[in-house]
Write a protein that holds these residues in place. Structure first.
Motif, short mmCIF file in Angstrom:
data_model
loop_
_atom_site.label_atom_id
_atom_site.label_comp_id
_atom_site.label_asym_id
_atom_site.label_seq_id
_atom_site.Cartn_x
_atom_site.Cartn_y
_atom_site.Cartn_z
N TYR A 1 25.42 -4.00 24.94
CA TYR A 1 25.17 -2.94 23.96
C TYR A 1 25.38 -1.61 24.66
N SER A 2 26.05 -0.69 23.99
CA SER A 2 26.29 0.64 24.56
C SER A 2 26.02 1.71 23.52
N THR A 3 25.58 2.86 23.99
CA THR A 3 25.38 4.04 23.16
C THR A 3 25.65 5.26 24.03
N ARG A 4 25.54 6.43 23.44
CA ARG A 4 25.73 7.66 24.21
C ARG A 4 24.43 8.47 24.16
N THR B 1 27.87 7.43 28.40
CA THR B 1 27.62 6.08 27.90
C THR B 1 26.48 5.45 28.67
N SER C 1 24.59 1.77 28.87
CA SER C 1 24.84 0.39 28.44
C SER C 1 23.79 -0.57 28.96
N PHE D 1 18.98 11.47 22.56
CA PHE D 1 19.98 10.92 21.64
C PHE D 1 20.38 11.96 20.60
N HIS E 1 19.94 6.43 16.58
CA HIS E 1 20.41 5.95 17.89
C HIS E 1 19.23 5.65 18.82
N LYS F 1 17.60 2.35 17.64
CA LYS F 1 18.43 1.19 18.00
C LYS F 1 18.29 0.87 19.49
N PHE F 2 18.31 1.92 20.35
CA PHE F 2 18.14 1.72 21.79
C PHE F 2 16.77 1.12 22.10
N LYS G 1 16.63 -2.57 21.16
CA LYS G 1 17.34 -3.38 22.17
C LYS G 1 16.49 -3.51 23.43
#
Length: 193
Positions: free
Chosen positions: A7-10, A33, A35, A90, A95, A98-99, A102
């Motif tokens: 899973y990745s986000t910024r 990024t 991850s 974020f 976002h 969601k992070f 996870k």
């Protein structure tokens, strides 16, 4: 297979100031990024972020970690192995949520993996349910130290007394169990074997 991103986000990455333990210090000039990685060979989850070629987050998720939302777009967690607290800013509440979801999911997976690993270690290190005294040849009755005395002197025979170099070896009768079985039995001149 090794470690793979799952899973990745910024986000903007921060670390707590090591001197004051109060102020946030940005570790990236812009959003980068961030991850989650999973290493299937070691069953380990990590959070990794790079700014160019420099790792600014390398945090293994452990069962005792917690991710805390401290505002609508900011969250943090402490990593005792890295001796720091990481913060992520974020672009949206979605976002961040969601992070955080996870994080909770992988933290639980890490807890289950640790429990499973501990169970395997306990099973490997725990003694067998059968003790050597319970194992005997159908041709040879088991003998206990209480019944076995050497030459009637009252000296108990121990397992070390029945070693291949023992003086008792020459006194054993032809019906004595083989060397493979002698380590289980207590050899004795008075007993029937």
């Amino acid at each position: 297979m090794g470690e793979q991103p799952i899973y990745s986000t910024r986000a903007h990455v921060f670390q707590i100031d090591p001197n004051t333990k109060k102020n946030w210090v940005p570790t990236s000039k812009h959003a980068v990024t961030v991850s989650y990685f999973y290493d299937s060979t070691r069953n380990v989850y990590r959070i990794i972020s790079l700014d160019g070629s420099k790792a600014i987050i390398n945090s293994t998720i452990t069962p005792n970690m917690s991710f805390t939302k401290t505002s609508q777009k900011f969250g943090q967690w402490a990593d005792s192995r890295a001796n720091t607290v990481y913060g992520l800013g974020f672009s949206s509440e979605h976002h961040l949520a969601k992070f955080a979801d996870k994080f909770a999911e992988y933290k639980e997976a890490a807890r289950l993996a640790k429990e499973k690993s501990l169970e395997k270690m306990e099973m490997a290190s725990s003694p067998s349910q059968e003790s050597p005294a319970d194992i005997h040849s159908p041709l040879t009755p088991p003998v206990t130290a209480d019944l076995c005395r050497v030459n009637g002197t009252g000296d108990d025979v121990t397992l070390s007394d029945a070693s291949p170099n023992s003086e008792l070896q020459s006194d054993l009768s032809p019906t004595t169990p083989s060397l493979a079985h002698r380590h289980v039995f207590k050899a004795c001149r008075v007993c029937s074997f």
